[in-house]
Design a protein around this motif. Sequence first.
Motif, PDB file in Angstrom:
ATOM      1  N   LEU A  53       0.864  -1.168   0.000  1.00 45.96           N
ATOM      2  CA  LEU A  53       0.000   0.000   0.000  1.00 45.96           C
ATOM      3  C   LEU A  53       0.897   1.212   0.000  1.00 45.96           C
ATOM      4  O   LEU A  53       1.751   1.356   0.866  1.00 45.96           O
ATOM      5  N   ASP A  82       2.312   0.581   3.819  1.00 50.30           N
ATOM      6  CA  ASP A  82       2.108  -0.722   4.439  1.00 50.30           C
ATOM      7  C   ASP A  82       2.572  -1.806   3.481  1.00 50.30           C
ATOM      8  O   ASP A  82       2.344  -1.723   2.274  1.00 50.30           O
ATOM      9  N   MET A  83       3.250  -2.830   4.019  1.00 46.42           N
ATOM     10  CA  MET A  83       3.737  -3.912   3.168  1.00 46.42           C
ATOM     11  C   MET A  83       2.895  -5.167   3.345  1.00 46.42           C
ATOM     12  O   MET A  83       3.284  -6.233   2.910  1.00 46.42           O
ATOM     13  N   PHE A 141      -0.898  -5.221   3.018  1.00 46.20           N
ATOM     14  CA  PHE A 141      -2.248  -4.710   2.853  1.00 46.20           C
ATOM     15  C   PHE A 141      -3.045  -5.671   1.986  1.00 46.20           C
ATOM     16  O   PHE A 141      -2.726  -5.864   0.817  1.00 46.20           O
TER      17      PHE A 141
END
Lengths: 193, 239, 192
Positions: free
Chosen positions: C15, C23-24, C26
Amino acid sequence: MECLLGLVGKDFVITVTDTSAIRSITVLKHNEDKTRVLSPHTLISFSGEAGDTINFSEYLQKNIQLYGIRNNIELTPAAAAHFVRRELAEALRSRNAYQANLLLSGYDKKKGPSLYWIDHLAALVQRPFAAHGYCGYYCTSMFDRYYRPNMDLEEAKDLIRKCLQELHHRFIINLPRFSVKVVDKDGIREIEL
Amino acid sequence: MDMLATNPAVHPTSTAKQAAFSPYADHGGTNLAIAGADYCILASDTRQSSGYNINTRFAPKTFKLSDKSVLATAGCQPDCNMVVTRVKHSMKGYKYTHNKEMSTPAIAQMLSIMLYQKRFFPYYDFNILGGLDEEGKGCVFCYDAVGSYERVPCNAYGSASALIQPFLDNQVRNKNQQGKEKVTEFDPVARLSIDEAMRIVKDAFTSATERDIYTGDFLQIFIVTSAGVEEQLHPLKRD
Amino acid sequence: MVGKNCVAIASDTRLGAQAMTVDMNFPKIFPMTDHTMIGLAGLATDVLTLRDQFKYKVKMYHLKEDRVMAPRTLAHVVSSTLYEKRFGPYFVEPIVAGLDPRTHEPFICCTDTIGCIDFAKDFVVVGNATENLYGMCEGLWEPNLEPEDLFETISQALLNAVDRNALAGWGAVVHVITPERVITRNLKARCD
């Protein structure tokens, strides 16, 4: 220009906000509080368009408090986060969208500490650490390098200090003061670094 | 009569018009090259188009330079043509001066300089130079429009490069494949036989032709080995 | 991607806010019924909004009709939901993948942001790295793949495609839906 940071530790969430109220090229105020208490264990910190942020977060604050009074039970941080997102998402596609970026930190007696990242488009993500604004460019990499799950308060404070040092060192905007708040099982309190 | 029609200053036909001229056009098309241990394959489609029009179904844009090197060009056709002409010309000069054929790495360096000389009015041309180096190993050099270049194991350029390049990463360089030897820039030679490489080349182009409207009609393949350059022509979809 | 009596759906997990990765992990693929999943690529806020809306609609259908919604039905629900907002669209491109609850016939489709459905017999792609994905899928996919082969095919297609796209990647998740069960696997990917 504003700085919003958050980090989840072993049994607490720590949030950092800068305290400068800036308009155009002028600093209007040096001790602005950019957080609101939503419920005894939920804190929201915000950045964005000056009027929107306070109007929106106080709207959230009062509604969540009202929920607490009506139902005699506190809204959990997860529930509060989804309430916030819904309100923001509905406003987004109306004629009066809020231009506000939020971090919601909370402590749930059953589930422990949690931190939610919400941007002005109402994207909601639960994160172990998060940042809004330009400081994200400096601090997310610091977090990536030094963050571990289950940090205790001293370690977390250390990491926050590292982040702020980096900001002072590299960031062109002068942010002289920060307010650091901790949410844990005892509620919300401000601490000195 | 209303104001608009009587006042010459705002009359629609009286305002000066400037004819727009752009020195660049994109003629589409795709090139691909794979370097092997003792061979090099260059392939390109032959469609030339402008926007939604097909100018011609057979306009080769890959040219044999010598028995050891082939140049593939894609972008603006006149620019490509100019580059090829100039490279061939310089190679001839080199041969008459030194009495030997230019090696592929030498052509690579020369081409880079040639492109950089036009740094501020570049050739709109994306080149792949392929062939055999001095040791007889396959080599592929790929360029940007202003002369940055790199020796790589395989490359795809042109309108379908985004479609083909990840496929080559996977099939030639063995990326994301556990337990298979990776092909890196440090030893930029594919671990494939000619037949395997040819299969990948044809697969890549039939795939690209399915989805890219600028690629199609014919597939021209040049196979460079120590025996010389072999040229093949295969049909592709014409729709 | 369609296989033999199975379908697979996969996405990356990044994300981002433009170039910055937020964010890794999402999720973009959500189960709707036992045999149907929906993948939503696009603006994160609309991904969440539509996820909730579709979940609600699928559950209400289940309660009212007392039967499970077929993927083809869901595709039309998705389409009309998006077309309702024709002149102020949700910035989301969905994929529906699933097996028919009765016949177990594979079904996949995608739509654009305003709900124009694209039915396909082989594979559909949406989002950021579509060109790369089309190239990979055209090259790797073949008809009648068994679940494990389908998993390998879709994984390779996704991983190699997102590696050539700066805005996608940071991990991947693959679901293979078979009549008996759904196999979900998280893939390790390049994180750069």
